[in-house]
Write a protein that holds these residues in place. Structure first.
Motif, PDB file in Angstrom:
ATOM      1  N   PHE A  32       0.810  -1.213   0.000  1.00  6.31           N
ATOM      2  CA  PHE A  32       0.000   0.000   0.000  1.00  6.31           C
ATOM      3  C   PHE A  32       0.855   1.280   0.000  1.00  6.31           C
ATOM      4  O   PHE A  32       0.612   2.210  -0.772  1.00  6.31           O
ATOM      5  N   ALA A  33       1.899   1.278   0.824  1.00  2.00           N
ATOM      6  CA  ALA A  33       2.762   2.467   0.908  1.00  2.00           C
ATOM      7  C   ALA A  33       3.493   2.711  -0.410  1.00  2.00           C
ATOM      8  O   ALA A  33       3.824   3.842  -0.752  1.00  2.00           O
TER       9      ALA A  33
ATOM     10  N   GLU B 259       2.228   1.669  -3.436  1.00  3.62           N
ATOM     11  CA  GLU B 259       1.204   2.034  -4.424  1.00  3.62           C
ATOM     12  C   GLU B 259       0.936   3.541  -4.371  1.00  3.62           C
ATOM     13  O   GLU B 259       0.791   4.203  -5.400  1.00  3.62           O
ATOM     14  N   ILE B 260       0.864   4.039  -3.144  1.00  2.00           N
ATOM     15  CA  ILE B 260       0.547   5.448  -2.942  1.00  2.00           C
ATOM     16  C   ILE B 260       1.520   6.378  -3.652  1.00  2.00           C
ATOM     17  O   ILE B 260       1.141   7.417  -4.169  1.00  2.00           O
ATOM     18  N   ILE B 261       2.792   5.999  -3.678  1.00  2.00           N
ATOM     19  CA  ILE B 261       3.726   6.897  -4.332  1.00  2.00           C
ATOM     20  C   ILE B 261       3.923   6.512  -5.807  1.00  2.00           C
ATOM     21  O   ILE B 261       4.806   7.017  -6.476  1.00  2.00           O
TER      22      ILE B 261
END
Ligand SMILES: Nc1ncnc2c1ncn2[C@@H]1O[C@H](COP(=O)(O)OP(=O)(O)OP(=O)(O)O)[C@@H](O)[C@H]1O
Ligand SMILES: [Mg+2]
Lengths: 228, 276
Positions: free
Chosen positions: A102-103, A105-107
């Motif tokens: 998730f971390a 994907e966010i960037i």
């Protein structure tokens, strides 16, 4: 790496949480931030994360003045700072793997990078076998390791931890410290706020002590001190 | 929760639909009227002299905007009348004398220009009466404007109301995902990245509401059209616009406004939560 110059923080309700803070943390250092409850440790971290504005003084990250930045730049500052909290802050409906991915994907990391990087980081925190578990199936120590994995998965130059062992028993806390030291040994600067006297005393790292919003002590290879 | 949003958007759009149909119908009537009445009828006295007739013709020709001047004798006028009356034309058979006057039919480019023409012709000798339909059209236009302005105001108010409802609905979803948003912010997610899924949710609500109201408005209007068109014509001598001809306009307008309301609502609802 991180530099506070005459920084003060006054909250809207008039509480002066930090007063004239001057400190410099260099690349690769491991620094404990200690002090009694209400001393201003979390506030100092919030200033770094741009969660709270600075009332007076200047703040530099990596040589860049981040005292005042437009809101749209804040996400990009946070990408340079991995964060770990006392309460882990994992997403309960995502697996360990997904919480970490998730971390990335966010960037906007590519799926290929994610598939390569996430297992490597889970290996570092010794959680490879738990990749498909959900947070509520993990012990506190394991959950905190997931959150550490998430905080470093994007390779930030600085890792900030606000009482990462606060909810853990001493033995589990030691495990977490080992992970943090290992991350530090790989070159990441670590700033950790804590109450844990034994940990600070045993590690002999740099200690910055806050009291009523002021720095009262800053020593290399220090101990927790007795004033608490 | 989603139900409230979808319903409020549908309701707004249905009212918008009613206003739109009204406006379109009136526009239709106005345009029709303008086409039908692009002529000025000049009725002549029976004892008009050739010289006077030439004067009328010359005067009309000299006025800008006049397209053509046609002379219509009383016999032609009666013949036209018979055609117009259709089945009832036998009533006209019994007339002993032709009561209709000779006339000029003057076509003008635009009825707005006709006033000039009427003023200069009606005082000429041998002219009995000049008839044109500017009054009707003026009144229709004013009426159409009132409807348009009233409709716009109602719609603006309703759009605000439904943006408010949508934003409150989405606020519930947002606050249930507060934790996730908070974590995203710490990991360095940009506001637009966080907004994305919520805007999609809002837009979907909006589109869904739009589809529902397109169906309702279309079928309701079709029903009305099927049952009322004839009587409407008999009363006002205008046909309603056909449902098919407005379907695509309504669909485009509804989908756009629905999606817009949804997007605005979700952007508003996120404002508070993004300030971490
Ligand atoms: N959002 C806020 N608004 C107003 N005052 C605040 C806010 N956050 C913290 N404070 C005040 O600022 C002071 C410093 O708080 P801070 O959370 O930085 O302490 P701390 O050293 O992290 O304490 P602890 O060890 O208990 O976590 C306290 O007096 C606290 O009440
Ligand atoms: Mg704290």
């Amino acid at each position: 790496m991180i530099r506070f110059v005459n920084v003060s923080k006054e909250y809207k309700n008039g509480v002066i949480a930090l007063y004239d803070i001057n400190m410099e943390i260099n690349k690769g250092e491991f620094v404990f931030l200690v002090g009694s409850s209400g001393a201003g440790k979390s506030t100092l971290i919030k200033l770094l994360l741009k969660e709270e504005g600075i009332t007076r003084g200047k703040l530099y990250l990596n040589g860049t003045d981040i005292t005042r930045v437009p809101n749209r730049r804040i996400p990009f500052i946070r990408r340079k700072l991995g964060v770990v909290f006392q309460d882990f802050r994992l997403l309960p409906n995502k697996t360990v793997y997904e919480n970490v991915a998730f971390a990335m994907e966010i960037i906007g990391a590519s799926p290929r990078e994610i598939r390569r990087r996430v297992p490597a980081v889970l290996g570092m925190v010794d959680l490879s076998r738990k990749a498909s578990s959900y947070p509520d199936q993990l012990s506190g120590g394991e959950q905190q390791r997931v959150s550490i994995a998430r905080s470093i998965v994007n390779n930030p130059p600085v890792l900030i931890a606000d009482e990462p062992t606060g909810n853990l028993d001493p033995e589990t806390a030691n495990e977490i410290m080992k992970v943090l030291v290992e991350i530090n040994n790989r070159g990441t600067t670590v700033l950790m706020a804590t109450h844990a006297k034994e940990i600070v005393d045993s590690m002999r790292k740099r200690v910055i002590a806050l009291e009523n919003g002021r720095i009262v002590r800053d020593e290399e290879k220090g101990g927790y001190g007795i004033e608490i | 929760m989603g139900l409230a949003s979808v319903t409020s958007i549908s309701a707004v759009l249905m009212i918008l639909g009613i206003v739109l149909v009204l406006i379109l119908s009136i526009n239709n009537v106005v345009n029709d009227t303008k086409l039908k009445f692009d002529e000025v009828e000049v009725f002549l006295e029976d004892d008009i002299t050739d010289f006077q007739m030439t004067t009328v013709e010359e005067t009309a020709k000299s006025i800008p905007g006049v397209i053509s001047i046609i002379y219509r004798s009383k016999e032609q006028a009666l013949e036209l009348m018979k055609q117009d009356w259709g089945e009832d034309a036998y009533l006209l058979e019994d007339l002993e004398t032709n009561p209709l006057p000779n006339s000029y039919i003057i076509k003008v480019q635009d009825l707005e220009l006709a006033e000039n023409l009427v003023n200069s012709i009606k005082t000429l000798d041998g002219v009995e009466e000049v008839k044109y339909y500017k009054d009707i059209i003026d009144r229709l236009l004013t009426f159409a404007n009132y409807i348009r302005i009233g409709g716009m105001i109602i719609i603006a108010v309703l759009v605000f109301v439904s943006i408010f409802i949508i934003s409150n609905t989405i606020k519930l979803t947002v606050s249930s995902r507060k934790r996730e948003i908070n974590i995203m912010k710490y990991v360095g997610a940009t506001n637009s990245y966080i907004r994305g899924p919520f805007i999609i949710e809002g837009v979907l609500f909006g589109l869904f509401g739009a589809v529902i109201s397109i169906f309702i408005v279309y079928y309701a209007y079709s029903y009305l059209y099927a049952n009322m068109n004839e009587s409407f014509y008999n009363m006002f001598t205008f046909y309603l616009i056909s449902p098919e001809s407005i379907l695509s306009d309504i669909a485009i307008i509804f989908l756009t406004i629905g999606a817009g309301i949804g997007a605005m609502g979700s952007i508003l609802s996120l404002k508070k939560f993004l300030n971490v």
